[in-house]
Design a protein around this motif. Structure first.
Motif, mmCIF file in Angstrom:
data_model
loop_
_atom_site.group_PDB
_atom_site.id
_atom_site.type_symbol
_atom_site.label_atom_id
_atom_site.label_comp_id
_atom_site.label_asym_id
_atom_site.label_seq_id
_atom_site.Cartn_x
_atom_site.Cartn_y
_atom_site.Cartn_z
ATOM 1 N N GLN A 1 10.225 36.485 41.471
ATOM 2 C CA GLN A 1 10.043 36.769 40.060
ATOM 3 C C GLN A 1 9.159 35.714 39.381
ATOM 4 N N TRP B 1 12.667 41.271 33.874
ATOM 5 C CA TRP B 1 13.899 41.878 34.373
ATOM 6 C C TRP B 1 14.417 42.943 33.418
ATOM 7 N N ASN C 1 13.803 51.131 41.966
ATOM 8 C CA ASN C 1 14.344 49.896 42.531
ATOM 9 C C ASN C 1 15.710 50.113 43.163
ATOM 10 N N ARG D 1 5.425 41.181 37.344
ATOM 11 C CA ARG D 1 6.846 40.847 37.396
ATOM 12 C C ARG D 1 7.668 42.003 37.966
ATOM 13 N N GLY E 1 9.817 41.594 41.241
ATOM 14 C CA GLY E 1 11.243 41.903 41.253
ATOM 15 C C GLY E 1 11.605 42.858 42.376
ATOM 16 N N SER F 1 11.636 40.945 45.576
ATOM 17 C CA SER F 1 12.820 40.098 45.626
ATOM 18 C C SER F 1 14.044 40.914 46.032
#
Length: 506
Positions: free
Chosen positions: A113, A278, A291, A410, A414, A417
């Motif tokens: 992130q 986020w 996601n 981002r 994310g 991640s």
């Protein structure tokens, strides 16, 4: 009386325009010599037409070429570093390799992130060029490494710059080609990432074989004090080539007046943008469903990595060769799914097919883990791969289409991640669950149950794969439910956008 009008004996007619006889443009070509300049111009036209047809724009072709080169370099470095780790590990080569690989996987869980924030904050072209040159410099120093902990530090540094390069690249893709070509672009990106592994393996094998018989006496020994030295030099060269390709791209970081007036680094601004990224992932329904779907699918599907070999040996009883056949079927299915989706990209409803691909992958995984014949398992594993390939490509396409440029880095950071976290969880939890279920099955069912005249074996690995399939099915159902809710409310745009800003109709 007036004189009589005399008329000529021959009647004069208005002249008609001459008919234009069409001239065959190819007539006489055979008599005209083809010059070198004409042939070269024809080749350039054909190449330009091929680029437009496959890559949409020359700019995306250059970015894709850079990805091919860097992916080849990543795989080369991965193989070479694993060999060096085994050599430096002395009596415990397996532990040394595991530690070095963990150094490549774990940082992405925590720092992706931050990398995405930098990709949104700075010029992406310069960021990618800097990362490529930094990785090249690190690889040039690897032959001087003489301990495992030094190799771990090298792996951490390489992974840090890779984490910066990936979100910058993903955030740049929609700026280089029309939105209607995003599905094909993501298919090509997937090809560049994974199809380069056999190429890198072949290069590694050939170069390593040549180095075994090479004489390193004199000045040549100074060039590669380590046996793998030339491989690392070749790997560094791939990143230099990638930097040159990326440097030629017309990428500029969009900055409005307020953004330009803001100081380059302010901690309160950094934390605010971190939370903003986020929040976008959580609030935007499309981004959230993609996601969750990919993460849940990777937890279930990721268990295949450690368990497929055990399944081939214990359940199918076909040994390591059978495991290779299963992997071949799975890989072929991924390729078929990606190609078919690229051909039908303008005819599919992306949200609906994404959810159905998730559900289909789970169902096929359930079926494959219930079969006891290798040919049938290979066939169904191909269906799992086809669904997984379509799910991957459509997931990335939906993120590209439904994410604002200001937060795209981002969002993808994310995603990476979450993906890495889920893969690590699957690698750790899968074998533990298999061992637990194996003991439970032995106590309750003696590892088999009788259904009429059929005896169904229930080893722990089969039960774990069933659980993995059910997990992927649940992910598909959740994605489908989210898609229906978004279609009903019409709120599918970026955070802060008015409802109905982006339609679910493709």
């Amino acid at each position: 009386m007036p004189p009589t009008c005399w008329r000529p004996a021959v009647t004069l007619h208005r002249a008609r325009p001459a008919r234009e006889v069409p001239v065959d443009p190819g007539a006489g070509r055979g008599l005209q010599p083809v010059t070198a300049e004409g042939a070269a111009a024809g080749q350039r036209r054909r190449w330009a037409a091929f680029q437009r047809r496959v890559f949409a724009t020359p700019q995306f072709f250059r970015l894709w070429s850079a990805q091919v080169v860097t992916s080849t370099g990543d795989w080369l470095g991965f193989l070479a570093i694993a060999v060096v780790a085994a050599r430096l590990g002395a009596g415990t080569p397996e532990a040394a390799i595991g530690v070095v690989i963990a150094a490549r996987l774990v940082p992405g869980v925590f720092f992706s992130q931050v990398a995405g924030l930098l990709a949104d904050r700075f010029d992406r072209r310069r960021l990618m060029v800097t990362c490529d040159l930094a990785r090249a410099g690190i690889l040039l120093a690897v032959p001087l490494v003489n301990s495992v902990w030094q190799l771990v530090l090298v792996s951490l540094a390489l992974e840090a710059f890779t984490l910066l390069w990936i979100p910058a690249k993903e955030a740049s893709v929609p700026n280089l080609l029309p939105a209607k070509h995003l599905t094909a672009a993501n298919s090509l990106s997937m090809f560049a990432t994974y199809a380069t592994f056999p190429i890198a393996s072949l290069i590694f094998a050939r170069v390593a074989g040549a180095l075994e018989s090479a004489d390193r006496e004199g000045w040549l020994g100074l060039l590669y004090p380590d046996k793998q030295g030339p491989i690392f030099y070749l790997d560094a060269l791939t990143f230099v080539v990638s930097a040159a390709l990326v440097f030629s791209l017309p990428l500029r970081h969009p900055r409005d007046a307020a953004r330009a007036e803001r100081p380059a680094v302010r901690w309160e601004g950094v934390f605010r943008e971190y939370r903003e990224g986020w929040r976008y992932v959580v609030v935007n329904p499309t981004v959230r469903s993609v996601n969750i779907g990919l993460a849940t699918a990777l937890i279930g599907g990721g268990m295949l990595i450690p368990l497929a070999l055990v399944y081939a040996i214990e359940v199918l009883r076909v040994g390591e060769g059978g495991f290779a056949d299963i992997v071949t079927g799975l890989s072929a299915g991924v390729g078929v799914g990606v190609v078919v989706l690229s051909l039908l990209q303008r005819r599919v409803h992306k949200h609906r097919v994404f959810a159905r691909s998730l559900t289909g992958a789970g169902v096929c995984l359930l079926v494959a883990s219930s079969l006891g014949s290798l040919p049938w398992v290979m066939l169904v594993a191909g269906a799992v791969g086809a669904c997984a390939g379509g799910m991957y490509v459509l997931g990335f396409t939906l993120l590209h289409e439904h994410t604002a440029d200001e937060v795209r880095g981002r969002v993808f950071a994310g995603l990476y991640s979450i993906v890495r976290l889920c893969v690590v969880v699957a690698l750790v939890v899968g074998p533990l669950l298999a061992a637990l279920f194996d003991r439970v099955s032995e106590v309750l069912f003696d590892r088999a149950i009788d259904i009429g005249i059929v005896v169904v074996e229930l080893p722990g690995v089969r039960l774990t794969l069933w659980l993995a399939g059910l997990t992927v099915i649940v992910a598909g159902l959740l994605a489908r439910r989210t898609q229906r809710a978004v279609a009903a409310t019409g709120s599918n745009g970026p955070v802060g956008a008015p409802p109905g800003d982006e339609s679910l109709e493709d």
